[in-house]
Scaffold this motif. Structure first.
Motif, PDB file in Angstrom:
ATOM      1  N   LEU A   1      -3.143  -3.394  -0.634  1.00 33.37           N
ATOM      2  CA  LEU A   1      -3.163  -4.168   0.611  1.00 33.37           C
ATOM      3  C   LEU A   1      -2.493  -3.389   1.744  1.00 33.37           C
ATOM      4  O   LEU A   1      -2.982  -3.389   2.886  1.00 33.37           O
ATOM      5  N   ILE A   2      -1.389  -2.751   1.436  1.00 38.18           N
ATOM      6  CA  ILE A   2      -0.680  -1.957   2.439  1.00 38.18           C
ATOM      7  C   ILE A   2      -1.567  -0.818   2.947  1.00 38.18           C
ATOM      8  O   ILE A   2      -1.627  -0.532   4.139  1.00 38.18           O
ATOM      9  N   ALA A   3      -2.288  -0.170   2.038  1.00 34.85           N
ATOM     10  CA  ALA A   3      -3.180   0.932   2.415  1.00 34.85           C
ATOM     11  C   ALA A   3      -4.299   0.471   3.347  1.00 34.85           C
ATOM     12  O   ALA A   3      -4.891   1.286   4.062  1.00 34.85           O
ATOM     13  N   HIS A   4      -4.606  -0.818   3.334  1.00 30.33           N
ATOM     14  CA  HIS A   4      -5.636  -1.350   4.229  1.00 30.33           C
ATOM     15  C   HIS A   4      -5.042  -1.985   5.481  1.00 30.33           C
ATOM     16  O   HIS A   4      -5.702  -2.789   6.160  1.00 30.33           O
ATOM     17  N   GLY A   5      -3.796  -1.610   5.811  1.00 32.06           N
ATOM     18  CA  GLY A   5      -3.208  -1.964   7.097  1.00 32.06           C
ATOM     19  C   GLY A   5      -2.312  -3.174   7.106  1.00 32.06           C
ATOM     20  O   GLY A   5      -1.799  -3.544   8.160  1.00 32.06           O
ATOM     21  N   HIS A   6      -2.069  -3.802   5.997  1.00 27.94           N
ATOM     22  CA  HIS A   6      -1.285  -5.042   5.995  1.00 27.94           C
ATOM     23  C   HIS A   6       0.210  -4.751   5.902  1.00 27.94           C
ATOM     24  O   HIS A   6       0.645  -3.935   5.077  1.00 27.94           O
ATOM     25  N   ARG A   7       0.960  -5.448   6.772  1.00 22.07           N
ATOM     26  CA  ARG A   7       2.412  -5.321   6.747  1.00 22.07           C
ATOM     27  C   ARG A   7       3.081  -6.658   6.451  1.00 22.07           C
ATOM     28  O   ARG A   7       4.219  -6.700   6.023  1.00 22.07           O
ATOM     29  N   ARG A   8       2.369  -7.717   6.701  1.00 21.75           N
ATOM     30  CA  ARG A   8       2.898  -9.069   6.450  1.00 21.75           C
ATOM     31  C   ARG A   8       2.157  -9.622   5.237  1.00 21.75           C
ATOM     32  O   ARG A   8       1.083 -10.210   5.358  1.00 21.75           O
ATOM     33  N   ILE A   9       2.743  -9.422   4.075  1.00 20.51           N
ATOM     34  CA  ILE A   9       2.077  -9.764   2.810  1.00 20.51           C
ATOM     35  C   ILE A   9       2.914 -10.807   2.075  1.00 20.51           C
ATOM     36  O   ILE A   9       4.097 -10.598   1.803  1.00 20.51           O
ATOM     37  N   GLY A  10       2.283 -11.932   1.759  1.00 27.90           N
ATOM     38  CA  GLY A  10       2.974 -12.981   1.020  1.00 27.90           C
ATOM     39  C   GLY A  10       2.748 -12.866  -0.481  1.00 27.90           C
ATOM     40  O   GLY A  10       1.700 -12.390  -0.930  1.00 27.90           O
ATOM     41  N   PHE A  11       3.734 -13.310  -1.238  1.00 26.17           N
ATOM     42  CA  PHE A  11       3.635 -13.324  -2.705  1.00 26.17           C
ATOM     43  C   PHE A  11       3.770 -14.763  -3.178  1.00 26.17           C
ATOM     44  O   PHE A  11       4.766 -15.433  -2.896  1.00 26.17           O
ATOM     45  N   ILE A  12       2.762 -15.254  -3.918  1.00 25.99           N
ATOM     46  CA  ILE A  12       2.833 -16.574  -4.542  1.00 25.99           C
ATOM     47  C   ILE A  12       2.668 -16.359  -6.042  1.00 25.99           C
ATOM     48  O   ILE A  12       1.618 -15.891  -6.497  1.00 25.99           O
ATOM     49  N   GLY A  13       3.721 -16.694  -6.793  1.00 22.13           N
ATOM     50  CA  GLY A  13       3.694 -16.394  -8.221  1.00 22.13           C
ATOM     51  C   GLY A  13       4.059 -17.581  -9.079  1.00 22.13           C
ATOM     52  O   GLY A  13       4.219 -18.705  -8.610  1.00 22.13           O
ATOM     53  N   ASP A  14       4.177 -17.302 -10.370  1.00 19.37           N
ATOM     54  CA  ASP A  14       4.558 -18.308 -11.357  1.00 19.37           C
ATOM     55  C   ASP A  14       6.081 -18.461 -11.334  1.00 19.37           C
ATOM     56  O   ASP A  14       6.779 -17.827 -10.534  1.00 19.37           O
ATOM     57  N   GLN A  15       6.606 -19.260 -12.253  1.00 16.39           N
ATOM     58  CA  GLN A  15       8.034 -19.522 -12.294  1.00 16.39           C
ATOM     59  C   GLN A  15       8.826 -18.244 -12.576  1.00 16.39           C
ATOM     60  O   GLN A  15       8.466 -17.478 -13.476  1.00 16.39           O
ATOM     61  N   ALA A  16       9.895 -18.046 -11.826  1.00 14.10           N
ATOM     62  CA  ALA A  16      10.621 -16.772 -11.853  1.00 14.10           C
ATOM     63  C   ALA A  16      11.274 -16.484 -13.193  1.00 14.10           C
ATOM     64  O   ALA A  16      11.558 -15.320 -13.504  1.00 14.10           O
ATOM     65  N   HIS A  17      11.531 -17.516 -14.019  1.00 12.76           N
ATOM     66  CA  HIS A  17      12.192 -17.260 -15.305  1.00 12.76           C
ATOM     67  C   HIS A  17      11.229 -16.703 -16.348  1.00 12.76           C
ATOM     68  O   HIS A  17      11.655 -16.229 -17.400  1.00 12.76           O
ATOM     69  N   ILE A  18       9.917 -16.741 -16.073  1.00  7.52           N
ATOM     70  CA  ILE A  18       8.934 -16.182 -17.003  1.00  7.52           C
ATOM     71  C   ILE A  18       8.932 -14.659 -16.828  1.00  7.52           C
ATOM     72  O   ILE A  18       8.757 -14.162 -15.720  1.00  7.52           O
ATOM     73  N   PRO A  19       9.129 -13.895 -17.895  1.00  7.19           N
ATOM     74  CA  PRO A  19       9.253 -12.435 -17.753  1.00  7.19           C
ATOM     75  C   PRO A  19       8.085 -11.780 -17.025  1.00  7.19           C
ATOM     76  O   PRO A  19       8.295 -10.893 -16.194  1.00  7.19           O
ATOM     77  N   THR A  20       6.854 -12.180 -17.319  1.00  2.00           N
ATOM     78  CA  THR A  20       5.707 -11.565 -16.646  1.00  2.00           C
ATOM     79  C   THR A  20       5.738 -11.862 -15.153  1.00  2.00           C
ATOM     80  O   THR A  20       5.438 -10.987 -14.328  1.00  2.00           O
ATOM     81  N   ALA A  21       6.087 -13.091 -14.785  1.00  2.94           N
ATOM     82  CA  ALA A  21       6.161 -13.460 -13.370  1.00  2.94           C
ATOM     83  C   ALA A  21       7.250 -12.664 -12.662  1.00  2.94           C
ATOM     84  O   ALA A  21       7.060 -12.200 -11.520  1.00  2.94           O
ATOM     85  N   ALA A  22       8.382 -12.492 -13.319  1.00  4.62           N
ATOM     86  CA  ALA A  22       9.481 -11.727 -12.731  1.00  4.62           C
ATOM     87  C   ALA A  22       9.092 -10.264 -12.527  1.00  4.62           C
ATOM     88  O   ALA A  22       9.421  -9.655 -11.495  1.00  4.62           O
ATOM     89  N   GLU A  23       8.366  -9.694 -13.488  1.00  2.67           N
ATOM     90  CA  GLU A  23       7.941  -8.297 -13.366  1.00  2.67           C
ATOM     91  C   GLU A  23       6.924  -8.119 -12.232  1.00  2.67           C
ATOM     92  O   GLU A  23       6.949  -7.117 -11.519  1.00  2.67           O
ATOM     93  N   ARG A  24       6.050  -9.089 -12.039  1.00  4.47           N
ATOM     94  CA  ARG A  24       5.058  -8.982 -10.960  1.00  4.47           C
ATOM     95  C   ARG A  24       5.719  -9.130  -9.603  1.00  4.47           C
ATOM     96  O   ARG A  24       5.334  -8.446  -8.647  1.00  4.47           O
ATOM     97  N   LEU A  25       6.707 -10.005  -9.506  1.00  3.43           N
ATOM     98  CA  LEU A  25       7.475 -10.114  -8.261  1.00  3.43           C
ATOM     99  C   LEU A  25       8.215  -8.812  -7.987  1.00  3.43           C
ATOM    100  O   LEU A  25       8.252  -8.325  -6.845  1.00  3.43           O
ATOM    101  N   ARG A  26       8.765  -8.228  -9.010  1.00  8.94           N
ATOM    102  CA  ARG A  26       9.480  -6.949  -8.847  1.00  8.94           C
ATOM    103  C   ARG A  26       8.522  -5.854  -8.378  1.00  8.94           C
ATOM    104  O   ARG A  26       8.878  -5.011  -7.552  1.00  8.94           O
TER     105      ARG A  26
END
Length: 361
Positions: free
Chosen positions: A192-217
């Motif tokens: 997304l950044i490579a296509h010019g975006h600087r304001r990028i939102g993240f909507i994910g699963d619950q933060a205590h789930i390891p996969t969700a935490a890794e994707r947020l990271r």
């Protein structure tokens, strides 16, 4: 009264087996004209039987309706020829190919698969796992819901082969098969950044789930590496409930400085985001983690970071049977790569952001 001459004086059917009895391997051997050991080899998939003889034995098995009685074999080997699979949600389409792959590997090893759903409840997971252990399954494949799996230590010490899949176990050293969640998310956001975006939102699963935490990271790493800020209002972990996702997406797209792109943390979040964006006044770029059915047929088609759930299940099951066959090396961590699939939604240019310097990207 005799059955129109179909019985003999000794009470046998014309095929040689006795009426009212379950056909045995001895009956199959007599009908096929081979020795008992030959039938045993065919039934157990062993080598050393010619194709012609094997076909004759299979024809006799079909004609007699023979079914192998596994009781003696189970007692002899100390196994039940069954494995357990505990998933997070049987209704989640992500887990369907994973479950199917585990079942295919189990079938290839002559084992039955028994599965259940934890519904993301650690206590329910524990109950299911221990119930399967009580039923003496030979091994377990677990998508963990909890964060402390020490309750399995006595079972593993007693010989219960256990492999975790999709998420790591908590406070337990055991085999685990994962996707590269951090790397996949970082690649999706960098796209997304490579296509010019600087304001990028993240909507994910619950933060205590390891996969969700890794994707947020991974999201945060891509933004940091590009020198971009991550404002608190741009990050929204939480449940995958459609109302929650819709509210967070709508909020991020409103106001004086809305996001121009969304990165969504799993397929259920992505589907709700697609519905929100369909009614938005301006095009908004979207990359979702996990592929989903019909993603390529939407307008625009949805760009995704794809896992391979079938390969996750297959790898976990093969590792489980490797343990059942006696492999005694240290617990293994297997990480499978993800794949970015650009389809159109992730390649949309930013709209409505006066600070975008597209030439710099």
């Amino acid at each position: 009264m005799p059955d129109s001459g179909r019985t003999t004086a000794r009470g046998h059917r014309p095929d040689g087996a006795r009426y009212g009895s379950r056909p045995t391997m001895k009956d199959v051997a007599a009908r096929a004209g081979v020795g008992l050991k030959t039938v045993s080899r065919v039934v157990n998939g062993e080598q050393g039987v010619s194709p012609e003889t094997e076909q004759r034995v299979h024809e006799a098995i079909t004609a007699l309706g023979f079914r192998r009685n596994d009781s003696a074999r189970i007692l002899r080997k100390g196994r039940t020829a069954s494995i357990g699979l505990v998933l997070e949600d049987l209704a989640d389409p992500f887990y369907a190919p994973l479950s199917r792959a585990v079942e295919e590997v189990a079938r290839a090893h002559g084992a039955l698969l028994i599965n259940g759903s934890s519904a993301e409840d650690p206590e329910r997971e524990r109950e299911l796992v221990l119930a399967l252990c009580a039923r003496r399954v030979d091994g377990l494949v677990i998508v963990p819901a909890g964060h402390d799996h020490r309750y399995l230590e006595p079972e593993i010490a007693a010989g219960m082969a256990t492999v975790f899949v999709d998420r790591p176990p908590g406070r337990l050293d055991a085999d685990v098969v994962l996707s590269e969640n951090f790397a996949g998310a970082r690649e999706g956001v960098a796209h997304l950044i490579a296509h010019g975006h600087r304001r990028i939102g993240f909507i994910g699963d619950q933060a205590h789930i390891p996969t969700a935490a890794e994707r947020l990271r991974g999201y945060e790493a891509a933004m940091t590496e590009a020198g971009l800020p991550v404002l608190p209002g741009w990050v929204a972990p939480g449940s995958t409930d459609a109302a929650r996702v819709r509210a967070d997406a709508t909020r991020m797209l409103a106001g004086d400085a809305p996001v121009t792109a969304l990165f969504t943390g799993n397929n259920r979040v992505t589907v709700t985001a697609v519905r929100v964006l369909a009614g938005h006044a301006h095009p908004v770029a979207l990359v979702g983690f996990d592929d989903f059915e019909l993603a390529d047929l939407l307008s625009p088609p949805v760009s995704v970071v794809a896992q391979d759930p079938a390969q996750l299940g297959r790898t976990a099951a093969e590792l489980l049977f490797r343990r059942l066959e006696g492999a005694g090396d240290a617990p293994r961590r297997v990480a499978l790569p993800t794949r970015l699939i650009p389809r159109g939604s992730g390649e949309l240019p930013p709209v409505g952001d006066p600070d975008v310097r597209t030439a710099a990207w």
